[in-house]
Design an enzyme around this catalytic site. Structure first.
Site, PDB file in Angstrom:
ATOM      1  N   TRP A   4       0.831  -1.215   0.000  1.00 17.70           N
ATOM      2  CA  TRP A   4       0.000   0.000   0.000  1.00 17.70           C
ATOM      3  C   TRP A   4       0.856   1.251   0.000  1.00 17.70           C
ATOM      4  CZ3 TRP A   4      -4.170  -1.558  -1.873  1.00 17.70           C
ATOM      5  CH2 TRP A   4      -4.664  -2.824  -1.539  1.00 17.70           C
ATOM      6  N   ASP A  74      -2.241   6.222   6.271  1.00 19.17           N
ATOM      7  CA  ASP A  74      -3.279   5.281   5.845  1.00 19.17           C
ATOM      8  C   ASP A  74      -3.466   4.310   7.016  1.00 19.17           C
ATOM      9  OD1 ASP A  74      -4.704   3.114   4.883  1.00 19.17           O
ATOM     10  OD2 ASP A  74      -3.482   2.837   3.080  1.00 19.17           O
ATOM     11  N   LYS A  98     -12.278  -2.996   7.260  1.00 22.02           N
ATOM     12  CA  LYS A  98     -11.651  -3.945   8.181  1.00 22.02           C
ATOM     13  C   LYS A  98     -12.339  -3.909   9.548  1.00 22.02           C
ATOM     14  CE  LYS A  98      -8.221  -4.278   5.114  1.00 22.02           C
ATOM     15  NZ  LYS A  98      -8.198  -3.705   3.782  1.00 22.02           N
TER      16      LYS A  98
END
Ligand SMILES: Cc1ncc(COP(=O)(O)O)c(C=O)c1O
Length: 263
Positions: A4, A74, A98
């Site tokens: 990511w 993030d 999540k």
């Protein structure tokens, strides 16, 4: 620190100059680089981190020393798993899928002074934070159902005792799994102990065929999604907020049985 961060770096290069000031690529992203004294360009607008690395299972336990630059994080895979001091960040953002709700909603916590009209030329109106902030996040049609579910989860977290309680719950769960991994002769955690995530626990046997056998037998026994990300192989147990302690206990029980049968 992983996929990511790499994607964020590549994407940023489309819009300006991006400099990678730290990396753990040398050891397959199995640790968090020392970020206490980074060579950050003086004129940098911000420093970015992916705080919890979903695929590799690492987590920043100490935020980087940004030397006065704005920190952008993030937090997709650690959001609401423990208390956070929001004053340390300029921007906290993450997908909710999540710990919070169904995919399709993004949460962004932005420091007031960064919500301005001073945006890159060509920025679409709806992607300007100011547009969203001024409209109370209702500039366009929001994903109502997803937001409704997030609201339910917020209430559930409060009922559980808030983020301090979530942290204790998550630490307890992760400890059960890491303690087992640390003494197992078959399975091995892939992350250095000091940087281990509370949310994502990758592990391997060291034998790709045996990993495959484990995943197949685990799936048959009702343990789903244990296969590691396709880019890294092995196994990964994601034990987000909603996973109960019993879920982790059952997994460890199953791993012990597998270890005994395959020693
Ligand atoms: C840390 C992190 N960032 C970003 C993403 C990408 O999220 P999305 O697929 O919603 O764009 C993920 C997805 O797993 C993630 O774990």
């Amino acid at each position: 620190t992983g996929q990511w961060a790499k994607k964020a770096y590549q994407e940023a290069q489309k819009y300006g100059e991006a400099v990678a000031v730290a990396s753990s690529a040398d050891k397959t992203f199995s640790y968090i680089p020392d970020c206490s004294d980074l060579d950050i360009p003086e004129d940098a607008d911000y420093v970015y981190i992916c705080e919890n690395n979903t695929i590799y299972g690492t987590k920043y336990k100490t935020l980087p020393n940004t030397k006065g630059h704005t920190l952008v994080a993030d937090v997709s895979s650690c959001f609401l798993s423990e208390p956070v001091d929001v004053t340390k960040y300029g921007v906290i953002y993450g997908g909710v899928q999540k710990n919070v709700g169904p995919a399709g909603v993004v949460i962004a916590i932005i420091r007031e002074d960064l919500i301005t009209d001073d945006v890159l030329e060509g920025t679409p109106t709806m992607l300007k934070w100011k547009t969203q902030a001024d409209a109370g996040s209702l500039y366009n049609t929001p994903p109502c159902y997803g937001i409704y579910i997030c609201g339910k989860v917020f209430k559930w977290i409060k009922k559980m005792g808030g983020l301090e309680a979530m942290k204790a719950h998550n630490e307890k769960k992760a400890k059960i799994l890491y303690d087992y991994l640390d003494q197992s002769k078959l399975f091995k955690g892939t992350v250095v102990p000091e940087d281990r995530s509370l949310m994502n626990v990758p592990f391997v046997t060291g034998d790709a065929e045996l990993d495959k056998k484990f995943v197949a037998e685990a799936t048959a026994a009702g343990f789903v999604n244990l296969k590691g990300h396709r880019t890294v192989g092995g196994m990964r147990a994601s034990i987000y907020n909603a996973m109960p302690i019993e879920g982790v206990e059952k997994l460890v029980e199953f791993m012990k049985k597998f270890e005994a049968e395959n020693a």
